[in-house]
Design a protein around this motif. Structure first.
Motif, PDB file in Angstrom:
ATOM      1  N   GLY A  48      64.154  92.820  19.359  1.00  0.00           N
ATOM      2  CA  GLY A  48      62.776  92.490  19.692  1.00  0.00           C
ATOM      3  C   GLY A  48      61.838  93.601  19.249  1.00  0.00           C
ATOM      4  N   PHE A  49      60.649  93.646  19.839  1.00  0.00           N
ATOM      5  CA  PHE A  49      59.662  94.634  19.409  1.00  0.00           C
ATOM      6  C   PHE A  49      60.154  96.065  19.589  1.00  0.00           C
ATOM      7  N   ALA A  50      60.683  96.403  20.754  1.00  0.00           N
ATOM      8  CA  ALA A  50      61.083  97.791  21.010  1.00  0.00           C
ATOM      9  C   ALA A  50      62.138  98.243  20.017  1.00  0.00           C
ATOM     10  N   GLY A  51      63.207  97.455  19.869  1.00  0.00           N
ATOM     11  CA  GLY A  51      64.292  97.841  18.977  1.00  0.00           C
ATOM     12  C   GLY A  51      63.906  97.823  17.519  1.00  0.00           C
ATOM     13  N   SER A  52      63.153  96.826  17.107  1.00  0.00           N
ATOM     14  CA  SER A  52      62.826  96.690  15.687  1.00  0.00           C
ATOM     15  C   SER A  52      61.830  97.751  15.222  1.00  0.00           C
ATOM     16  N   VAL A  53      60.828  98.029  16.059  1.00  0.00           N
ATOM     17  CA  VAL A  53      59.860  99.069  15.696  1.00  0.00           C
ATOM     18  C   VAL A  53      60.562 100.419  15.575  1.00  0.00           C
ATOM     19  N   LEU A  54      61.410 100.742  16.519  1.00  0.00           N
ATOM     20  CA  LEU A  54      62.085 102.035  16.469  1.00  0.00           C
ATOM     21  C   LEU A  54      63.067 102.088  15.300  1.00  0.00           C
ATOM     22  N   ALA A  55      63.730 100.984  15.013  1.00  0.00           N
ATOM     23  CA  ALA A  55      64.631 100.950  13.855  1.00  0.00           C
ATOM     24  C   ALA A  55      63.864 101.236  12.573  1.00  0.00           C
ATOM     25  N   GLU A  56      62.720 100.592  12.410  1.00  0.00           N
ATOM     26  CA  GLU A  56      61.918 100.805  11.196  1.00  0.00           C
ATOM     27  C   GLU A  56      61.463 102.249  11.085  1.00  0.00           C
ATOM     28  N   ARG A  57      60.987 102.808  12.170  1.00  0.00           N
ATOM     29  CA  ARG A  57      60.473 104.181  12.135  1.00  0.00           C
ATOM     30  C   ARG A  57      61.598 105.175  11.836  1.00  0.00           C
ATOM     31  N   ALA A 112      64.397 104.626  10.271  1.00  0.00           N
ATOM     32  CA  ALA A 112      64.889 104.447   8.902  1.00  0.00           C
ATOM     33  C   ALA A 112      63.909 104.997   7.881  1.00  0.00           C
ATOM     34  N   VAL A 113      62.640 104.686   8.059  1.00  0.00           N
ATOM     35  CA  VAL A 113      61.627 105.075   7.071  1.00  0.00           C
ATOM     36  C   VAL A 113      61.170 106.514   7.285  1.00  0.00           C
ATOM     37  N   GLY A 114      60.897 106.863   8.529  1.00  0.00           N
ATOM     38  CA  GLY A 114      60.324 108.179   8.801  1.00  0.00           C
ATOM     39  C   GLY A 114      61.317 109.317   8.785  1.00  0.00           C
ATOM     40  N   LEU A 115      62.567 109.044   9.193  1.00  0.00           N
ATOM     41  CA  LEU A 115      63.560 110.114   9.314  1.00  0.00           C
ATOM     42  C   LEU A 115      64.807 109.871   8.474  1.00  0.00           C
ATOM     43  N   ALA A 161      58.394 106.860  21.567  1.00  0.00           N
ATOM     44  CA  ALA A 161      59.791 107.326  21.547  1.00  0.00           C
ATOM     45  C   ALA A 161      60.130 107.914  20.185  1.00  0.00           C
ATOM     46  N   TYR A 162      59.675 107.268  19.124  1.00  0.00           N
ATOM     47  CA  TYR A 162      59.910 107.807  17.781  1.00  0.00           C
ATOM     48  C   TYR A 162      59.238 109.169  17.608  1.00  0.00           C
ATOM     49  N   LYS A 163      58.031 109.289  18.109  1.00  0.00           N
ATOM     50  CA  LYS A 163      57.308 110.554  17.993  1.00  0.00           C
ATOM     51  C   LYS A 163      58.106 111.690  18.642  1.00  0.00           C
ATOM     52  N   ARG A 164      58.685 111.428  19.806  1.00  0.00           N
ATOM     53  CA  ARG A 164      59.493 112.455  20.485  1.00  0.00           C
ATOM     54  C   ARG A 164      60.727 112.812  19.651  1.00  0.00           C
ATOM     55  N   ILE A 165      61.384 111.796  19.111  1.00  0.00           N
ATOM     56  CA  ILE A 165      62.579 112.048  18.299  1.00  0.00           C
ATOM     57  C   ILE A 165      62.219 112.853  17.056  1.00  0.00           C
ATOM     58  N   ALA A 166      61.138 112.439  16.387  1.00  0.00           N
ATOM     59  CA  ALA A 166      60.727 113.127  15.156  1.00  0.00           C
ATOM     60  C   ALA A 166      60.384 114.581  15.435  1.00  0.00           C
ATOM     61  N   GLU A 167      59.656 114.823  16.505  1.00  0.00           N
ATOM     62  CA  GLU A 167      59.264 116.189  16.837  1.00  0.00           C
ATOM     63  C   GLU A 167      60.476 117.034  17.222  1.00  0.00           C
ATOM     64  N   SER A 168      61.468 116.395  17.854  1.00  0.00           N
ATOM     65  CA  SER A 168      62.676 117.143  18.217  1.00  0.00           C
ATOM     66  C   SER A 168      63.442 117.590  16.987  1.00  0.00           C
ATOM     67  N   ALA A 176      52.930 109.172  10.421  1.00  0.00           N
ATOM     68  CA  ALA A 176      53.642 108.050  11.022  1.00  0.00           C
ATOM     69  C   ALA A 176      54.157 108.395  12.409  1.00  0.00           C
ATOM     70  N   ALA A 177      54.519 109.661  12.590  1.00  0.00           N
ATOM     71  CA  ALA A 177      55.059 110.069  13.895  1.00  0.00           C
ATOM     72  C   ALA A 177      53.959 110.206  14.920  1.00  0.00           C
ATOM     73  N   GLU A 178      52.714 110.268  14.470  1.00  0.00           N
ATOM     74  CA  GLU A 178      51.617 110.469  15.409  1.00  0.00           C
ATOM     75  C   GLU A 178      51.058 109.163  15.931  1.00  0.00           C
TER      76      GLU A 178
END
Length: 401
Positions: free
Chosen positions: A33-42, A44-47, A381-388, A395-397
């Motif tokens: 759904g939205f939560a899983g798919s958005v985080l998957a995209e971020r 994959a693409v961002g990190l 959640a992605y922003k926290r992961i990226a910053e860690s 994109a992380a912001e």
């Protein structure tokens, strides 16, 4: 979007710790759904993370899934989903995967043998009482004369009676709420009816958000583009519990029911479910707006939705959905009562102390979110992961407002 089967996922996950770190998956995400798919995209693409997303249903997009029925009408399988938000950043993010059509949602309620706007506004009051109120001040004065002050406001019943009085509460809210939740409004947290405003003007839009838009080609198409990345693999018709010991991954993102994850060790969190009856009508239009509510307890369903209003599709036929709230079935709505909140806190403590697992979404955090709020939660959640990992980028912001 690459869909794989269980054998392929296991093959991708086989390998000893001495092999390349690119072997297997960095993240296993439960729920498409939205939560899983958005985080998957971020991720994959961002990190540049390798992601396996699994869903027990035979499709992506979660409850927002839409598809063409046998008549060729685009419908929402799990009831109407209308996108609205005040966040420019969330719109900008989703606009990477879809074009939009402007759509302002309007709802009518069948009350006293007529269709009147809901939320209650001046038009509603004039129609029900045979009045000719012409200004906001006149409407406000009328509603004040009906209101019954309640102090303190604790329940959903208190909210409505304090605003518009018992008669309008009985006409619009009590029966609908009892059907929807299986509980009287006096037994529900004030947040339930606080979501629905009362207006003194003639604004008949259901939402007042800055952005009221629908994906031009539907939600499912938007999700397909979101998940279309070589680092993302999708497995449908799959229960993650059946594959988690066979697939190699570093971190679990869980968007399913948090109580189910912990095998209901404290008991089941209460949810309200829905049953849907989809019908095709041999005419171009069935009702004047997308959704008509039926507050009376004499009517077994809560509302009828007609999707062509949402999508703008032109078709000689139309398709509608009748919604029947239910105590059994897929979990849709966390039931907002203090004892349920206390039970969730116990599961939340378990979740917070579980290493390498992140819980997200309505079910994972036992909270009624709108779609944009789930997107915002996933981006945060992605922003926290990226910053860690020391990554700071545009994109992380993107985060919730």
């Amino acid at each position: 979007m690459r869909t794989i089967n269980e054998e392929e996922a296991m093959s991708a996950g086989v390998g000893s710790s001495n092999e390349s770190p690119r072997r297997g998956f960095d993240y296993l995400i439960v729920g498409a759904g939205f939560a899983g798919s958005v985080l998957a995209e971020r991720l994959a693409v961002g990190l540049n993370k390798r992601v396996l997303i699994v869903d027990r249903r035979p499709h992506i997009a979660g409850n927002a899934y839409d598809h063409y029925d046998e008549a060729g009408v685009l419908i929402h399988r799990y009831g109407p989903h209308i996108f609205h938000t005040n966040s420019q950043r969330i719109v900008d993010y989703l606009s990477r995967f879809t074009e939009w059509r402007t759509y302002e949602h309007r709802v009518l309620a069948y009350v006293d043998d007529q269709l009147v706007p809901i939320p209650i506004n001046r038009t509603t009051v004039n129609a029900l009482y045979g009045l000719d109120l012409k200004t906001d001040e006149e409407a406000e004065s009328f509603l004040k004369s009906r209101a019954e002050p309640v102090e303190p406001i604790r329940t959903s019943e208190d909210v409505v009676i304090n605003q518009v009085g018992r008669e309008l509460y009985e006409k619009f809210f009590r029966g609908y709420t009892r059907k929807q939740w299986g509980l009287d409004p006096s037994q529900l947290d004030k947040s339930v009816t606080s979501r629905v405003p009362t207006r003194t003007n003639t604004d008949d839009r259901y939402f007042g958000d800055t952005f009221q838009i629908m994906p031009l080609h539907g939600f499912t198409r938007m999700f397909e583009k979101m998940l279309n990345h070589p680092n993302i693999k999708v497995m449908l018709n799959a229960d993650y519990r059946e594959i988690r010991d066979e697939v190699q991954f570093e971190h679990l993102i869980y968007t399913g029911p948090v109580d189910e994850y912990f095998d209901y060790c404290y008991g089941k969190l209460p949810y309200r479910s829905l049953k849907f009856r989809h019908e095709t009508v041999n005419s171009a239009q069935f009702q004047p707006v997308a959704v008509v509510n039926y507050p009376s307890e004499d009517v077994p369903y809560t509302r009828i939705s007609e999707y062509k209003h949402l999508t703008g599709q032109e078709h000689l036929k139309t398709s509608v959905t009748y919604e029947y709230p239910s105590a059994e079935g897929d979990p849709y709505y966390p039931i907002p009562r203090p004892e349920n909140a206390e039970l969730y806190k116990r599961y939340q403590e378990l979740a917070n102390s579980t290493p390498n697992v992140t819980f997200l979404g309505r079910l994972g955090t036992y909270k009624y979110y709108n779609m944009d709020q789930v997107v915002g939660q996933a981006l945060t959640a992605y922003k926290r992961i990226a910053e860690s990992e020391g990554v700071i980028e545009d994109a992380a912001e993107v985060s919730a407002v």
